[in-house]
Design an enzyme around this catalytic site. Structure first.
Site, PDB file in Angstrom:
ATOM      1  N   GLY A  46       0.763  59.769  42.174  1.00 26.72           N
ATOM      2  CA  GLY A  46      -1.126  58.796  42.141  1.00 26.72           C
ATOM      3  C   GLY A  46      -1.201  57.926  41.221  1.00 26.72           C
ATOM      4  O   GLY A  46      -0.991  58.426  39.587  1.00 26.72           O
ATOM      5  N   GLN A  51      -6.725  52.745  36.369  1.00 24.49           N
ATOM      6  CA  GLN A  51      -6.335  53.085  35.761  1.00 24.49           C
ATOM      7  C   GLN A  51      -4.815  52.252  35.048  1.00 24.49           C
ATOM      8  O   GLN A  51      -4.176  51.836  33.848  1.00 24.49           O
ATOM      9  CB  GLN A  51      -5.600  54.447  35.746  1.00 24.49           C
ATOM     10  CG  GLN A  51      -5.750  55.652  35.929  1.00 24.49           C
ATOM     11  CD  GLN A  51      -4.658  56.293  36.239  1.00 24.49           C
ATOM     12  OE1 GLN A  51      -4.408  56.750  37.871  1.00 24.49           O
ATOM     13  NE2 GLN A  51      -3.940  57.493  35.532  1.00 24.49           N
ATOM     14  N   CYS A  93      -2.035  63.371  33.583  1.00 23.99           N
ATOM     15  CA  CYS A  93      -2.075  62.169  33.999  1.00 23.99           C
ATOM     16  C   CYS A  93      -1.650  61.312  33.509  1.00 23.99           C
ATOM     17  O   CYS A  93      -1.055  61.408  32.464  1.00 23.99           O
ATOM     18  CB  CYS A  93      -4.070  62.322  33.669  1.00 23.99           C
ATOM     19  SG  CYS A  93      -4.522  60.630  34.265  1.00 23.99           S
ATOM     20  N   LEU A  94      -1.549  59.846  34.518  1.00 28.64           N
ATOM     21  CA  LEU A  94      -0.771  58.860  33.273  1.00 28.64           C
ATOM     22  C   LEU A  94      -1.276  58.300  32.034  1.00 28.64           C
ATOM     23  O   LEU A  94      -0.858  57.767  31.625  1.00 28.64           O
ATOM     24  CB  LEU A  94      -0.136  57.869  34.941  1.00 28.64           C
ATOM     25  CG  LEU A  94       1.049  58.533  35.750  1.00 28.64           C
ATOM     26  CD1 LEU A  94       1.026  56.952  36.427  1.00 28.64           C
ATOM     27  CD2 LEU A  94       2.068  58.991  35.086  1.00 28.64           C
ATOM     28  N   HIS A 135      -7.930  64.227  42.432  1.00 33.52           N
ATOM     29  CA  HIS A 135      -7.830  63.370  41.128  1.00 33.52           C
ATOM     30  C   HIS A 135      -8.285  62.483  40.939  1.00 33.52           C
ATOM     31  O   HIS A 135      -8.716  61.723  39.748  1.00 33.52           O
ATOM     32  CB  HIS A 135      -6.039  63.921  40.719  1.00 33.52           C
ATOM     33  CG  HIS A 135      -5.432  63.666  39.917  1.00 33.52           C
ATOM     34  ND1 HIS A 135      -5.451  64.301  38.335  1.00 33.52           N
ATOM     35  CD2 HIS A 135      -5.939  62.291  38.650  1.00 33.52           C
ATOM     36  CE1 HIS A 135      -5.647  63.608  37.114  1.00 33.52           C
ATOM     37  NE2 HIS A 135      -5.193  62.106  37.787  1.00 33.52           N
ATOM     38  N   GLU A 136      -7.280  61.243  41.534  1.00 30.60           N
ATOM     39  CA  GLU A 136      -7.307  60.250  42.014  1.00 30.60           C
ATOM     40  C   GLU A 136      -8.840  59.628  42.489  1.00 30.60           C
ATOM     41  O   GLU A 136      -9.170  58.589  41.829  1.00 30.60           O
ATOM     42  CB  GLU A 136      -6.566  59.521  42.661  1.00 30.60           C
ATOM     43  CG  GLU A 136      -4.615  59.809  42.659  1.00 30.60           C
ATOM     44  CD  GLU A 136      -4.267  59.605  41.172  1.00 30.60           C
ATOM     45  OE1 GLU A 136      -5.377  58.843  40.724  1.00 30.60           O
ATOM     46  OE2 GLU A 136      -3.295  59.950  40.372  1.00 30.60           O
ATOM     47  N   HIS A 139     -10.681  59.818  39.624  1.00 30.06           N
ATOM     48  CA  HIS A 139     -10.605  58.374  38.318  1.00 30.06           C
ATOM     49  C   HIS A 139     -11.783  57.356  38.791  1.00 30.06           C
ATOM     50  O   HIS A 139     -12.201  56.868  37.437  1.00 30.06           O
ATOM     51  CB  HIS A 139      -9.389  57.868  38.586  1.00 30.06           C
ATOM     52  CG  HIS A 139      -8.422  58.551  37.927  1.00 30.06           C
ATOM     53  ND1 HIS A 139      -8.505  58.528  36.236  1.00 30.06           N
ATOM     54  CD2 HIS A 139      -7.275  59.059  37.877  1.00 30.06           C
ATOM     55  CE1 HIS A 139      -7.738  58.970  35.709  1.00 30.06           C
ATOM     56  NE2 HIS A 139      -6.880  59.390  36.154  1.00 30.06           N
TER      57      HIS A 139
END
Length: 169
Positions: A46, A51, A93-94, A135-136, A139
């Site tokens: 994701g 991000q 997380c990226l 999660h997304e 963000h």
């Protein structure tokens, strides 16, 4: 399409609430494609627009390795828990490389939003897809998964972040 730079922990854009998208068209479709390519290049499931430094309410996902056919983009996502059952699973997380921690999320959620063409879509999701949605969407609200951790796990994660090579450059 273009692979974009993933913003890392400490960048203020990651704690900024993204704005609703009101215009659909080729530029939004391009953004969604760029985000999918960026997510793939980084090895994620994701990716939210902030991000990559874009404060618009869009996230992309690819859970097709785990559940056939689950790949795409959600615009202006809104989710609601279905029931009170919770799941505990490892989350990373990226934007926070090297950190993975057990994180509690709702087991099942109903998501509503739009596709990149402006068509309404909805989904009932559980497991990894439900985790990805929560999660997304966090963000897009300027919330990092670190904020969902217990005090002890958050402290351990912050210590690791402060000692990491990527954070100190």
């Amino acid at each position: 399409m273009t692979v974009r730079e993933v913003r890392l922990y400490g960048d203020p854009v990651l704690t900024t609430r993204a704005e609703e998208i009101t215009e659909f068209g080729p530029s939004l479709e391009r953004l969604a494609q760029d985000m999918l390519e960026t997510m793939e290049a980084a090895g994620g499931v994701g990716l939210a627009a902030n991000q990559i430094g874009v404060t618009k309410r869009i996230f992309v996902f690819d859970c097709s390795h785990y559940q056939h056919g689950l790949r795409g983009a959600f615009i202006n996502p809104v989710w609601k828990a279905v029931g009170q059952d919770m799941q505990l699973g490892t989350e990373g997380c990226l934007s926070i490389p090297g950190i993975s921690q057990p994180t509690e999320r709702f087991s099942t959620v109903r998501l509503r939003g739009f596709d990149p063409h402006g068509r309404p879509i909805s989904m009932l999701a559980s497991g990894l897809m439900a985790r990805c949605i929560q999660h997304e969407t966090d963000h897009l609200d300027g919330i990092l998964f670190l904020q969902r951790l217990s005090d002890e796990l958050r402290k351990d994660s912050m210590k690791t972040i402060r000692q990491s090579e990527w954070f100190n450059t």
